[in-house]
Design a protein around this motif. Structure first.
Motif, short mmCIF file in Angstrom:
data_model
loop_
_atom_site.label_atom_id
_atom_site.label_comp_id
_atom_site.label_asym_id
_atom_site.label_seq_id
_atom_site.Cartn_x
_atom_site.Cartn_y
_atom_site.Cartn_z
N LYS A 1 12.19 79.17 44.04
CA LYS A 1 13.57 79.38 43.65
C LYS A 1 13.87 78.75 42.29
O LYS A 1 14.54 79.35 41.44
N ALA A 2 13.35 77.53 42.07
CA ALA A 2 13.57 76.86 40.79
C ALA A 2 12.92 77.63 39.64
O ALA A 2 13.52 77.81 38.57
N VAL A 3 11.70 78.11 39.85
CA VAL A 3 10.99 78.85 38.80
C VAL A 3 11.68 80.18 38.51
O VAL A 3 11.86 80.57 37.34
N ILE A 4 12.10 80.89 39.57
CA ILE A 4 12.73 82.19 39.38
C ILE A 4 14.09 82.04 38.71
O ILE A 4 14.47 82.84 37.83
N ARG A 5 14.85 81.03 39.09
CA ARG A 5 16.14 80.81 38.43
C ARG A 5 15.96 80.49 36.95
O ARG A 5 16.72 80.98 36.10
#
Length: 249
Positions: free
Chosen positions: A164-168
């Motif tokens: 989630k952190a990488v995609i955001r």
């Protein structure tokens, strides 16, 4: 009195048309990304990043220097672009505060050259650069958070949290680039509404070619991949068993 055509009317026709083309394309791209991510380059890249996170978590935490190096490279890029956006805002603000009559603007631009229109141009350009700055700052924030999570001991952090952190961070990166594309189009408006409209149409055509994806999604960690690995392992075991059998003879 009849209506007479003036050069200022070009700004009223071409500039809203160019902005409408840009906005319509980005809304269409957002729709495709939300409904059919496999048809967009952003969705394809995010799928690869999800697989990258899963594969990096298979490595021991003390050996994840490569993953941190990849995130560090993305952090450097987002930091550089955020700094450039902020510097350009400052420069354009200085030009706006010291703007007066310009010989080039008054003589060689086909369109509205009034002071009020020039102020609107610069304010819209500054707004786009400020939006890009905010997006790149958020990109840095999320990738820094992903770096903290990926360096944690194995099993302590769910894979979904790091993904989630990488995609955001990747999505804010794409939004920042979109703001820079808008700013580039508005910069052409300084030279008149005709270059601005032509630049908007050309940019949309280029972006459509770059944002479309025709490659199938890669299934990281799929059953087919596991089956291939198992088959290779069985072949290796059979070869090793054959050598051991011959050695016993």
């Amino acid at each position: 009195m009849g209506w007479t055509w003036k050069e200022e009317h070009l700004d009223l026709i071409l500039v809203p048309s160019g902005l409408s083309i840009m906005c319509t394309y980005h809304l269409f791209l957002l729709y495709r990304y939300l409904r059919h991510p496999q048809l967009t380059a952003i969705g394809y890249e995010n799928n690869n990043k999800n697989g990258w996170v899963r594969k990096m978590l298979l490595i021991e935490p003390k050996e994840r220097g490569l993953a941190l190096s990849v995130l560090s490279g993305q952090l450097s890029a987002s930091t550089s672009l955020s700094s450039i956006s902020l510097v350009l805002c400052s420069l354009i603000g200085a030009v706006l505060s010291n703007s007066s009559g310009n010989f080039f603007t008054d003589r060689f631009i086909l369109g509205d050259t009034s002071q009020s229109t020039s102020s609107i141009k610069y304010i819209m350009i500054i707004s786009c650069f400020l939006l890009a700055f905010v997006c790149f700052v958020q990109t840095t924030r999320h990738f820094v958070h992903a770096g903290f999570l990926i360096s944690m001991p194995a099993g302590d952090v769910p894979v979904e949290c790091i993904q989630k952190a990488v995609i955001r961070g990747s999505n804010f990166w794409a939004a920042g680039l979109g703001a820079l594309y808008f700013a580039t189009t508005l910069l052409l408006w300084i030279f008149g509404p005709i270059p601005m409209f032509i630049g908007a149409v050309a940019l949309v055509m280029i972006l459509h070619f770059l944002d479309i994806n025709k490659e199938p999604m890669i299934g990281y960690g799929s059953k087919s991949g596991n089956g291939v690995l198992k088959k290779i392992q069985q072949d290796v075991n059979s070869v090793v068993g054959g050598f051991e059998h011959n050695g016993r003879k």
